[in-house]
Write a protein that holds these residues in place. Structure first.
Motif, short mmCIF file in Angstrom:
data_model
loop_
_atom_site.label_atom_id
_atom_site.label_comp_id
_atom_site.label_asym_id
_atom_site.label_seq_id
_atom_site.Cartn_x
_atom_site.Cartn_y
_atom_site.Cartn_z
N SER A 1 -63.68 -12.06 31.05
CA SER A 1 -62.97 -11.12 30.18
C SER A 1 -61.93 -11.84 29.33
O SER A 1 -61.75 -11.52 28.15
CB SER A 1 -62.30 -10.04 31.04
OG SER A 1 -61.41 -10.64 31.97
N ASP A 2 -61.26 -12.84 29.91
CA ASP A 2 -60.29 -13.60 29.11
C ASP A 2 -60.99 -14.36 27.99
O ASP A 2 -60.47 -14.48 26.87
CB ASP A 2 -59.54 -14.57 30.01
CG ASP A 2 -58.74 -13.85 31.09
OD1 ASP A 2 -58.45 -12.65 30.90
OD2 ASP A 2 -58.41 -14.48 32.12
N PHE A 3 -62.20 -14.86 28.27
CA PHE A 3 -62.96 -15.58 27.26
C PHE A 3 -63.35 -14.66 26.11
O PHE A 3 -63.26 -15.03 24.93
CB PHE A 3 -64.18 -16.21 27.91
CG PHE A 3 -65.10 -16.89 26.94
CD1 PHE A 3 -64.75 -18.11 26.37
CD2 PHE A 3 -66.31 -16.31 26.58
CE1 PHE A 3 -65.59 -18.73 25.47
CE2 PHE A 3 -67.15 -16.94 25.68
CZ PHE A 3 -66.78 -18.16 25.11
N LEU A 4 -63.79 -13.44 26.45
CA LEU A 4 -64.16 -12.49 25.40
C LEU A 4 -62.97 -12.10 24.54
O LEU A 4 -63.06 -11.99 23.31
CB LEU A 4 -64.79 -11.24 26.04
CG LEU A 4 -66.17 -11.44 26.69
CD1 LEU A 4 -66.65 -10.11 27.27
CD2 LEU A 4 -67.18 -11.98 25.68
N ILE A 5 -61.86 -11.87 25.19
CA ILE A 5 -60.66 -11.51 24.42
C ILE A 5 -60.24 -12.65 23.51
O ILE A 5 -59.84 -12.44 22.35
CB ILE A 5 -59.53 -11.12 25.40
CG1 ILE A 5 -59.89 -9.83 26.14
CG2 ILE A 5 -58.21 -10.95 24.66
CD1 ILE A 5 -58.89 -9.44 27.21
N THR A 6 -60.37 -13.87 23.99
CA THR A 6 -59.99 -15.03 23.18
C THR A 6 -60.85 -15.14 21.93
O THR A 6 -60.37 -15.52 20.86
CB THR A 6 -60.10 -16.31 24.02
OG1 THR A 6 -59.31 -16.17 25.20
CG2 THR A 6 -59.63 -17.52 23.24
#
Length: 409
Positions: A296-301
């Motif tokens: 999820s952090d990767f997608l937000i980034t």
């Protein structure tokens, strides 16, 4: 001959033994008192015997020698001990005021002398045995600022003795001791300019067993305090006792009665055993902790910068294509581009017309076609287009008809 050689060998051997023994001196012990100024001079004459003699006669004192001092087993000296050596050709001085906390514990100071000419070294040990005293500390302490002295000059026994004699003359105590000497540079003073024999200045603290004299109290009067605030010299009646040798700044004098600052007998807490209290066994975190999911952090980034880029692209497209100003700019740019392309195509297909002088000449009378004045391989770039008759070699004269009439002659 054998006896002579044996005597010479014995002399050389004795010289080497003396040289080795001269480098292995026993420790030197000193016994300063706590709360009293300690001064120890590192004399260059004392260490010159450790090094070979100077090759030039009469220049035995020319060897540059410096000293390095440190507490044995440590890189520096104790906190209360200072060292100064002005030049490589002057003596070094160890000075300071030992405290009662250091009493009873000998401090071994390693003194290393460096010969800057031969790069040889010699080492001695100075054992400082601090003696406790019941008179420490003296209850009344005064600190003077002397403007015309450097710290190494003030540490000389004669100069310090003269100053203590002048202080005793105006104070009249039973016991008077020098407690400490500090350079003005250590108090934030500025390095003086090398003109007019200016000095760094020193602070000298002395202690006595009687109250301050009226002369020392004069600086606390309102009149002198006002003069000090205006950076004027105060009026002190006993200044003439010092003026001959010591230039004292009376505005910087400090008078301290330690009986009023803090009581003499202070109850100290009992020292502990030095062991930290028990906090139990160390409990490390469990190995079954769940791993964190970073998808999820990767997608937000990636999503946030992509969304911002799409919005900016949409705003730019709307501004350039949908608004009237943007459309006009596009049309204007397109017309300029078409015009430039057309000019480039026309420049490729253009033909250069030849001058009239290079074309064939037609004779209207005879009907004969005369070749050009110049052959095809003749360079005509430097020739004028309109030539005069004198310059024409193949000029053809065309007959003219005469008009009829009697008046013609």
């Amino acid at each position: 001959m054998v006896g002579t050689m044996s005597a010479a060998a014995v002399a050389v051997w004795l010289g080497s033994v003396v040289s080795i023994l001269s480098r292995s001196h026993a420790d030197r012990n000193v016994y300063p008192s706590a709360g009293v100024l300690f001064v120890h001079v590192l004399e260059r004459e004392y260490f010159k015997g450790e090094f070979p003699p100077y090759p030039k006669a009469g220049d035995a004192n020319s060897d540059p020698i410096t000293f390095n001092t440190n507490l044995k087993g440590y890189p520096d000296r104790p906190g209360w001990l200072r060292y100064i050596q002005r030049t490589q050709h002057s003596d070094g001085v160890l000075y300071g005021s030992p405290t009662a906390e250091n009493a009873g514990r000998p401090s071994v100071i390693e003194i290393t002398a460096y010969n800057r000419r031969t790069f040889e070294t010699a080492r001695h040990n100075l054992v400082i045995n601090i003696m406790g005293t019941e008179e420490f500390p003296l209850p009344y302490q005064a600190e003077f600022y002397i403007k015309n002295m450097n710290v190494e000059e003030m540490l000389a026994s004669e100069v310090l003795g003269d100053f203590l004699g002048a202080v005793k003359n105006i104070w009249q105590p039973d016991r008077l001791n020098a407690i400490n000497i500090t350079s003005a540079l250590d108090r934030g003073g500025r390095v003086p300019l090398p003109i007019n024999n200016l000095k760094e200045g020193v602070y000298v603290m002395v202690g006595a067993d009687v109250a301050f004299s009226s002369c020392l109290r004069e600086v606390e009067s309102p009149h002198n305090q006002q003069r000090c605030s205006q950076e004027m010299e105060p009026s002190i009646s006993c200044d003439k006792k010092f003026r001959a040798q010591f230039d004292i700044d009376w505005c910087k004098i400090s008078l301290v009665d330690i009986n009023r600052v803090f009581p003499v007998y202070i109850t100290r807490p009992e020292p502990g055993n030095g062991i930290l209290p028990e906090f139990g066994l160390y409990d490390p975190p469990s190995e079954t902790l769940m791993s964190r999911n970073y998808f999820s952090d990767f997608l937000i980034t990636l999503a946030v910068p992509s969304a911002v880029a799409v919005v900016l692209l949409f705003i730019l497209g709307y501004t350039m294509c949908c608004r009237r100003e943007g459309f006009i700019q596009l049309v204007h740019h397109n017309s300029i581009q078409k015009s430039s392309k057309e000019l480039r195509s026309m420049s490729k297909n253009r033909e250069i017309s030849w001058p009239l002088s290079t074309l064939p000449v037609f004779n209207p009378v005879s009907g004969e076609v005369v070749p050009p004045l110049h052959p095809d391989n003749y360079e005509t770039t430097s020739m004028p287009l309109m030539q005069t008759q004198t310059n024409l070699q193949n000029q053809i004269t065309i007959p003219q008809q005469r008009p009829s009439g009697k008046w013609y002659s």
